[in-house]
Design a protein around this motif. Structure first.
Motif, PDB file in Angstrom:
ATOM      1  N   LEU A  25       0.927  -1.286   0.012  1.00  0.00           N
ATOM      2  CA  LEU A  25       0.156  -0.071  -0.043  1.00  0.00           C
ATOM      3  C   LEU A  25       0.956   1.247   0.039  1.00  0.00           C
ATOM      4  CD1 LEU A  25      -2.851   1.357   0.414  1.00  0.00           C
ATOM      5  CD2 LEU A  25      -2.432   1.069   2.791  1.00  0.00           C
ATOM      6  N   HIS A  26       0.781   2.121  -0.849  1.00  0.00           N
ATOM      7  CA  HIS A  26       1.540   3.291  -0.966  1.00  0.00           C
ATOM      8  C   HIS A  26       0.789   4.545  -0.822  1.00  0.00           C
ATOM      9  CE1 HIS A  26       5.200   1.571  -3.771  1.00  0.00           C
ATOM     10  NE2 HIS A  26       4.656   0.830  -2.923  1.00  0.00           N
ATOM     11  N   CYS A  27       1.221   5.236   0.150  1.00  0.00           N
ATOM     12  CA  CYS A  27       0.351   6.615   0.498  1.00  0.00           C
ATOM     13  C   CYS A  27       1.329   7.758   0.644  1.00  0.00           C
ATOM     14  CB  CYS A  27       0.000   6.299   1.758  1.00  0.00           C
ATOM     15  SG  CYS A  27      -1.178   4.857   2.018  1.00  0.00           S
ATOM     16  N   THR A  28       0.836   8.827   0.761  1.00  0.00           N
ATOM     17  CA  THR A  28       1.688  10.212   0.907  1.00  0.00           C
ATOM     18  C   THR A  28       1.612  10.423   2.617  1.00  0.00           C
ATOM     19  OG1 THR A  28      -0.358  11.605   1.188  1.00  0.00           O
ATOM     20  CG2 THR A  28       1.047  11.281  -0.834  1.00  0.00           C
ATOM     21  N   TYR A  29       2.548  10.976   2.989  1.00  0.00           N
ATOM     22  CA  TYR A  29       2.528  11.457   4.566  1.00  0.00           C
ATOM     23  C   TYR A  29       1.354  12.129   4.832  1.00  0.00           C
ATOM     24  CZ  TYR A  29       7.364   9.659   5.046  1.00  0.00           C
ATOM     25  OH  TYR A  29       8.376   8.792   4.886  1.00  0.00           O
ATOM     26  N   ASN A  30       0.725  12.826   3.880  1.00  0.00           N
ATOM     27  CA  ASN A  30      -0.705  13.213   4.229  1.00  0.00           C
ATOM     28  C   ASN A  30      -1.834  12.719   4.122  1.00  0.00           C
ATOM     29  OD1 ASN A  30       0.953  16.003   4.487  1.00  0.00           O
ATOM     30  ND2 ASN A  30       0.748  16.537   2.483  1.00  0.00           N
ATOM     31  N   ASN A  31      -1.467  11.305   4.428  1.00  0.00           N
ATOM     32  CA  ASN A  31      -2.701  10.090   4.338  1.00  0.00           C
ATOM     33  C   ASN A  31      -3.477  10.082   3.121  1.00  0.00           C
ATOM     34  OD1 ASN A  31      -4.361   8.446   5.898  1.00  0.00           O
ATOM     35  ND2 ASN A  31      -5.874  10.193   6.494  1.00  0.00           N
ATOM     36  N   GLN A  32      -2.806  10.435   1.987  1.00  0.00           N
ATOM     37  CA  GLN A  32      -3.615  10.313   0.632  1.00  0.00           C
ATOM     38  C   GLN A  32      -3.028   9.004  -0.006  1.00  0.00           C
ATOM     39  OE1 GLN A  32      -5.851  12.538  -0.414  1.00  0.00           O
ATOM     40  NE2 GLN A  32      -5.702  13.293   1.513  1.00  0.00           N
ATOM     41  N   PHE A  33      -4.128   8.052  -0.507  1.00  0.00           N
ATOM     42  CA  PHE A  33      -3.654   6.835  -1.115  1.00  0.00           C
ATOM     43  C   PHE A  33      -3.250   7.292  -2.645  1.00  0.00           C
ATOM     44  CE2 PHE A  33      -5.437   3.968  -4.553  1.00  0.00           C
ATOM     45  CZ  PHE A  33      -4.748   2.698  -3.871  1.00  0.00           C
ATOM     46  N   ILE A  34      -2.220   6.462  -2.926  1.00  0.00           N
ATOM     47  CA  ILE A  34      -1.215   6.528  -4.184  1.00  0.00           C
ATOM     48  C   ILE A  34      -1.601   5.334  -5.014  1.00  0.00           C
ATOM     49  CG2 ILE A  34       0.591   6.622  -5.361  1.00  0.00           C
ATOM     50  CD1 ILE A  34       1.857   8.069  -3.022  1.00  0.00           C
ATOM     51  N   PRO A  43      -7.351 -11.408  -1.360  1.00  0.00           N
ATOM     52  CA  PRO A  43      -8.592 -10.800  -1.519  1.00  0.00           C
ATOM     53  C   PRO A  43      -8.349  -9.376  -0.576  1.00  0.00           C
ATOM     54  CG  PRO A  43      -8.269 -12.178   0.603  1.00  0.00           C
ATOM     55  CD  PRO A  43      -6.967 -12.438  -0.476  1.00  0.00           C
ATOM     56  N   ILE A  44      -8.863  -8.379  -1.268  1.00  0.00           N
ATOM     57  CA  ILE A  44      -8.957  -7.099  -0.619  1.00  0.00           C
ATOM     58  C   ILE A  44     -10.471  -6.493  -1.218  1.00  0.00           C
ATOM     59  CG2 ILE A  44      -6.701  -6.665  -1.454  1.00  0.00           C
ATOM     60  CD1 ILE A  44      -7.759  -4.894  -3.822  1.00  0.00           C
ATOM     61  N   GLU A  45     -10.727  -5.069  -0.635  1.00  0.00           N
ATOM     62  CA  GLU A  45     -11.568  -4.349  -0.725  1.00  0.00           C
ATOM     63  C   GLU A  45     -11.302  -3.165  -1.559  1.00  0.00           C
ATOM     64  OE1 GLU A  45     -13.901  -3.193   2.586  1.00  0.00           O
ATOM     65  OE2 GLU A  45     -14.228  -5.421   3.201  1.00  0.00           O
ATOM     66  N   PRO A  46     -12.096  -2.454  -2.474  1.00  0.00           N
ATOM     67  CA  PRO A  46     -11.704  -1.328  -2.975  1.00  0.00           C
ATOM     68  C   PRO A  46     -10.956  -0.510  -2.178  1.00  0.00           C
ATOM     69  CG  PRO A  46     -14.191  -1.760  -3.613  1.00  0.00           C
ATOM     70  CD  PRO A  46     -13.671  -2.744  -2.312  1.00  0.00           C
ATOM     71  N   PRO A  47      -9.951   0.233  -2.760  1.00  0.00           N
ATOM     72  CA  PRO A  47      -9.164   1.192  -1.751  1.00  0.00           C
ATOM     73  C   PRO A  47      -9.973   2.323  -1.622  1.00  0.00           C
ATOM     74  CG  PRO A  47      -7.946   0.788  -3.721  1.00  0.00           C
ATOM     75  CD  PRO A  47      -9.124  -0.234  -3.943  1.00  0.00           C
ATOM     76  N   ARG A  48      -9.654   3.270  -0.584  1.00  0.00           N
ATOM     77  CA  ARG A  48     -10.381   4.455  -0.373  1.00  0.00           C
ATOM     78  C   ARG A  48      -9.218   5.775  -0.721  1.00  0.00           C
ATOM     79  NH1 ARG A  48     -15.273   3.018  -0.420  1.00  0.00           N
ATOM     80  NH2 ARG A  48     -15.947   1.486   1.308  1.00  0.00           N
ATOM     81  N   HIS A  49      -9.866   7.036  -0.911  1.00  0.00           N
ATOM     82  CA  HIS A  49      -8.790   8.004  -1.095  1.00  0.00           C
ATOM     83  C   HIS A  49      -7.846   8.318   0.165  1.00  0.00           C
ATOM     84  CE1 HIS A  49     -10.127   9.104  -5.079  1.00  0.00           C
ATOM     85  NE2 HIS A  49     -11.548   8.984  -4.698  1.00  0.00           N
ATOM     86  N   ASN A  50      -8.565   8.022   1.380  1.00  0.00           N
ATOM     87  CA  ASN A  50      -8.044   8.284   2.480  1.00  0.00           C
ATOM     88  C   ASN A  50      -7.195   6.924   2.945  1.00  0.00           C
ATOM     89  OD1 ASN A  50      -7.682   7.637   5.606  1.00  0.00           O
ATOM     90  ND2 ASN A  50      -8.988   9.799   5.637  1.00  0.00           N
TER      91      ASN A  50
END
Length: 82
Positions: A25-34, A43-50
């Motif tokens: 899971l790649h994210c920014t330090y500002n909690n934004q999904f990349i 198995p996963i669920e759709p990722p969120r912007h947060n």
């Protein structure tokens, strides 16, 4: 009669699966999904912007955080294993 090998389904939550699965899971330090990278049948669920919400979903499925790595000045990678 259909060959069982011809029928392949994508794993979904609630469906039994076997083996180990990996999610990056790649994210920014500002909690934004990349982005999210996963093993083929993970198995996963759709990722969120947060990113925190996406991480929360993965942990509720049963994934465990194996490692957290800073991969740039503004990007962090979570390595999760199920």
């Amino acid at each position: 009669m259909r060959n069982l090998r011809e029928i392949q389904t994508q794993p979904i939550i609630g469906q039994a699966w076997t083996g180990r699965h990996v999610v990056l899971l790649h994210c920014t330090y500002n909690n934004q999904f990349i982005n999210l990278y996963k093993s083929f049948h993970a198995p996963i669920e759709p990722p969120r912007h947060n990113c925190a919400e996406t991480l929360s979903q993965l942990l509720s499925i049963g994934y465990h955080i194996h490692a957290i790595t800073a991969i740039s000045a503004n990007e962090i990678q979570y390595f999760l294993v199920l």
